[in-house]
Design a protein around this motif. Sequence first.
Motif, PDB file in Angstrom:
ATOM      1  N   PRO A   1       0.817  -1.228   0.000  1.00  0.00           N
ATOM      2  CA  PRO A   1       0.000   0.000   0.000  1.00  0.00           C
ATOM      3  C   PRO A   1       0.848   1.274   0.000  1.00  0.00           C
ATOM      4  CG  PRO A   1      -0.912  -1.580   1.531  1.00  0.00           C
ATOM      5  CD  PRO A   1       0.404  -2.148   1.082  1.00  0.00           C
ATOM      6  N   LYS A   2       1.966   1.258   0.689  1.00  0.00           N
ATOM      7  CA  LYS A   2       2.837   2.436   0.747  1.00  0.00           C
ATOM      8  C   LYS A   2       3.483   2.683  -0.634  1.00  0.00           C
ATOM      9  CE  LYS A   2       5.585   4.741   4.115  1.00  0.00           C
ATOM     10  NZ  LYS A   2       6.298   4.746   5.352  1.00  0.00           N
ATOM     11  N   VAL A   3       3.827   1.606  -1.321  1.00  0.00           N
ATOM     12  CA  VAL A   3       4.408   1.704  -2.673  1.00  0.00           C
ATOM     13  C   VAL A   3       3.359   2.283  -3.621  1.00  0.00           C
ATOM     14  CG1 VAL A   3       5.336   0.368  -4.616  1.00  0.00           C
ATOM     15  CG2 VAL A   3       5.984  -0.236  -2.277  1.00  0.00           C
ATOM     16  N   LYS A   4       2.134   1.778  -3.492  1.00  0.00           N
ATOM     17  CA  LYS A   4       1.032   2.220  -4.358  1.00  0.00           C
ATOM     18  C   LYS A   4       0.751   3.711  -4.131  1.00  0.00           C
ATOM     19  CE  LYS A   4      -3.689   0.954  -5.577  1.00  0.00           C
ATOM     20  NZ  LYS A   4      -4.832   0.068  -5.298  1.00  0.00           N
ATOM     21  N   GLN A   5       0.789   4.116  -2.889  1.00  0.00           N
ATOM     22  CA  GLN A   5       0.519   5.511  -2.518  1.00  0.00           C
ATOM     23  C   GLN A   5       1.571   6.435  -3.143  1.00  0.00           C
ATOM     24  OE1 GLN A   5       1.279   6.464   1.622  1.00  0.00           O
ATOM     25  NE2 GLN A   5      -0.605   7.644   1.746  1.00  0.00           N
ATOM     26  N   GLN A   6       2.847   6.054  -3.090  1.00  0.00           N
ATOM     27  CA  GLN A   6       3.916   6.877  -3.651  1.00  0.00           C
ATOM     28  C   GLN A   6       3.775   6.971  -5.172  1.00  0.00           C
ATOM     29  OE1 GLN A   6       6.168   8.914  -2.546  1.00  0.00           O
ATOM     30  NE2 GLN A   6       7.109   9.256  -4.539  1.00  0.00           N
TER      31      GLN A   6
ATOM     32  N   ALA B   1       1.013   6.697  -6.919  1.00  0.00           N
ATOM     33  CA  ALA B   1      -0.160   7.533  -7.222  1.00  0.00           C
ATOM     34  C   ALA B   1       0.200   9.012  -7.069  1.00  0.00           C
ATOM     35  CB  ALA B   1      -1.315   7.164  -6.303  1.00  0.00           C
ATOM     36  N   LYS B   2       0.978   9.312  -6.034  1.00  0.00           N
ATOM     37  CA  LYS B   2       1.393  10.703  -5.764  1.00  0.00           C
ATOM     38  C   LYS B   2       2.219  11.233  -6.930  1.00  0.00           C
ATOM     39  CE  LYS B   2       3.929  12.909  -2.043  1.00  0.00           C
ATOM     40  NZ  LYS B   2       4.773  12.591  -0.869  1.00  0.00           N
ATOM     41  N   GLN B   3       3.106  10.397  -7.492  1.00  0.00           N
ATOM     42  CA  GLN B   3       3.976  10.826  -8.595  1.00  0.00           C
ATOM     43  C   GLN B   3       3.186  11.044  -9.866  1.00  0.00           C
ATOM     44  OE1 GLN B   3       7.664   8.031  -7.206  1.00  0.00           O
ATOM     45  NE2 GLN B   3       6.984   7.817  -9.289  1.00  0.00           N
ATOM     46  N   ARG B   4       2.144  10.280 -10.050  1.00  0.00           N
ATOM     47  CA  ARG B   4       1.427  10.316 -11.323  1.00  0.00           C
ATOM     48  C   ARG B   4       0.304  11.352 -11.357  1.00  0.00           C
ATOM     49  NH1 ARG B   4       1.468   3.838 -12.675  1.00  0.00           N
ATOM     50  NH2 ARG B   4       3.665   3.773 -13.258  1.00  0.00           N
ATOM     51  N   THR B   5       0.077  12.036 -10.273  1.00  0.00           N
ATOM     52  CA  THR B   5      -0.931  13.118 -10.311  1.00  0.00           C
ATOM     53  C   THR B   5      -0.230  14.379 -10.800  1.00  0.00           C
ATOM     54  OG1 THR B   5      -0.517  13.560  -7.993  1.00  0.00           O
ATOM     55  CG2 THR B   5      -2.412  12.190  -8.501  1.00  0.00           C
ATOM     56  N   SER B   6      -0.965  15.432 -10.903  1.00  0.00           N
ATOM     57  CA  SER B   6      -0.363  16.602 -11.518  1.00  0.00           C
ATOM     58  C   SER B   6       0.622  17.300 -10.593  1.00  0.00           C
ATOM     59  CB  SER B   6      -1.437  17.568 -11.978  1.00  0.00           C
ATOM     60  OG  SER B   6      -2.089  18.105 -10.871  1.00  0.00           O
TER      61      SER B   6
ATOM     62  N   ASP C   1      10.678  -2.917  -8.928  1.00  0.00           N
ATOM     63  CA  ASP C   1      10.433  -3.058 -10.362  1.00  0.00           C
ATOM     64  C   ASP C   1       9.073  -2.460 -10.730  1.00  0.00           C
ATOM     65  OD1 ASP C   1      10.550  -5.934 -12.652  1.00  0.00           O
ATOM     66  OD2 ASP C   1      10.184  -3.803 -12.987  1.00  0.00           O
ATOM     67  N   ILE C   2       9.109  -1.439 -11.543  1.00  0.00           N
ATOM     68  CA  ILE C   2       7.897  -0.708 -11.923  1.00  0.00           C
ATOM     69  C   ILE C   2       6.956  -1.593 -12.770  1.00  0.00           C
ATOM     70  CG2 ILE C   2       8.650   0.402 -14.073  1.00  0.00           C
ATOM     71  CD1 ILE C   2       7.434   2.455 -11.239  1.00  0.00           C
ATOM     72  N   LYS C   3       7.525  -2.686 -13.321  1.00  0.00           N
ATOM     73  CA  LYS C   3       6.704  -3.601 -14.134  1.00  0.00           C
ATOM     74  C   LYS C   3       6.079  -4.717 -13.283  1.00  0.00           C
ATOM     75  CE  LYS C   3       9.597  -2.964 -18.163  1.00  0.00           C
ATOM     76  NZ  LYS C   3      10.719  -3.591 -18.842  1.00  0.00           N
ATOM     77  N   ASN C   4       6.455  -4.783 -12.008  1.00  0.00           N
ATOM     78  CA  ASN C   4       5.869  -5.783 -11.115  1.00  0.00           C
ATOM     79  C   ASN C   4       4.584  -5.177 -10.561  1.00  0.00           C
ATOM     80  OD1 ASN C   4       5.114  -7.433  -8.979  1.00  0.00           O
ATOM     81  ND2 ASN C   4       7.225  -7.823  -8.316  1.00  0.00           N
ATOM     82  N   LEU C   5       3.484  -5.435 -11.260  1.00  0.00           N
ATOM     83  CA  LEU C   5       2.224  -4.753 -10.948  1.00  0.00           C
ATOM     84  C   LEU C   5       1.633  -5.179  -9.619  1.00  0.00           C
ATOM     85  CD1 LEU C   5       0.553  -4.731 -14.489  1.00  0.00           C
ATOM     86  CD2 LEU C   5       2.138  -3.091 -13.490  1.00  0.00           C
ATOM     87  N   LEU C   6       2.014  -6.357  -9.132  1.00  0.00           N
ATOM     88  CA  LEU C   6       1.536  -6.790  -7.809  1.00  0.00           C
ATOM     89  C   LEU C   6       2.278  -5.997  -6.728  1.00  0.00           C
ATOM     90  CD1 LEU C   6      -0.408  -8.908  -6.511  1.00  0.00           C
ATOM     91  CD2 LEU C   6       1.598 -10.374  -6.193  1.00  0.00           C
ATOM     92  N   ALA C   7       3.576  -5.777  -6.939  1.00  0.00           N
ATOM     93  CA  ALA C   7       4.386  -5.029  -5.965  1.00  0.00           C
ATOM     94  C   ALA C   7       3.984  -3.553  -5.908  1.00  0.00           C
ATOM     95  CB  ALA C   7       5.871  -5.136  -6.308  1.00  0.00           C
ATOM     96  N   THR C   8       3.562  -3.012  -7.059  1.00  0.00           N
ATOM     97  CA  THR C   8       3.202  -1.591  -7.092  1.00  0.00           C
ATOM     98  C   THR C   8       1.741  -1.368  -6.733  1.00  0.00           C
ATOM     99  OG1 THR C   8       2.674  -1.666  -9.440  1.00  0.00           O
ATOM    100  CG2 THR C   8       4.944  -1.048  -8.840  1.00  0.00           C
TER     101      THR C   8
END
Lengths: 201, 81
Positions: free
Chosen positions: A66-71, A73-78, B28-35
């Motif tokens: 979740p922390k990776v996903k949050q970072q 998402a933060k980078q990909r917003t404007s 790895d930015i291509k590891n969609l489960l990790a991201t």
Amino acid sequence: MTHDMKILKVGDKEKAICNTCQVLVGVTYQLRDVPFSDQSGVVKDVLVGVCDVCDTVTVLPYQSTPKVKQQLAKQRTSLEVRVPAHMLDILGLASVELGGDTNFIYNIIKYYLHALSNGQLPIKDMDKYLLSDLAKGKAQKRLSLKGKNVAHDIEQLKKLAHIPSTSDLIKSVVLKINDDILVHKNSQPMKFLRSLAAISN
Amino acid sequence: MGFKDARQRVIACLKSGNVKHEIRNGIDIKNLLATGELDAEELAAILRQAKGNEHQSSPHHCAASIEVHIVKTKHSGRNWS
């Protein structure tokens, strides 16, 4: 997800393969800053397994996702930057020169960020633009940039041009656009941008 | 271990969150489960529809006792590996 996921704590240990040591090693879970493989950003202070032998980060546990996903998402917003009003006027004039409309200013600046950060356009003396009179002025206007490469290109360009501040970097890029498109009418970027403007309208 | 057994174990691990991602030169930015761009249930669905001939396995180059399973399949019009 079932409730029997084992939650790891700082200091927990287990075995994992270390890609640096190239063997199965002991790892200890610690909080570390870990970059993305494309250098687009860093996940700060995230729980990861660290090799006990070489101290390299080797494992990302599921609970850190979740922390990776949050970072990400933060980078990909404007990205929002405040600039002096005349800088938006420069971009508007450049857009007209290239045959684009008002929205085309974002394509111009994103093209320059990308081309400068990967060597397609020269970055020599970019920081000198900040010493010019046109670099001055109250930052009264907002420039909002979207796109998955924008954050990465900006970080890359900050390092290459030795300009640590994002707003200073954007100012110097706008002044380079002024130099290339309005003052010297540099054919290399203009040719490409004219074609892009022609298909964007 | 054959494909069906390996798949069953992987899906069980996905359901229980018993998943660890190898980090080489960063996440790895291509590891969609990790991201977090792909969740465990979506990955399990992709694996469930994969065929035996889309699977191969070999010993890990760093630790021969560990078996590496690779599945290359197509799901919802996209290639997955």
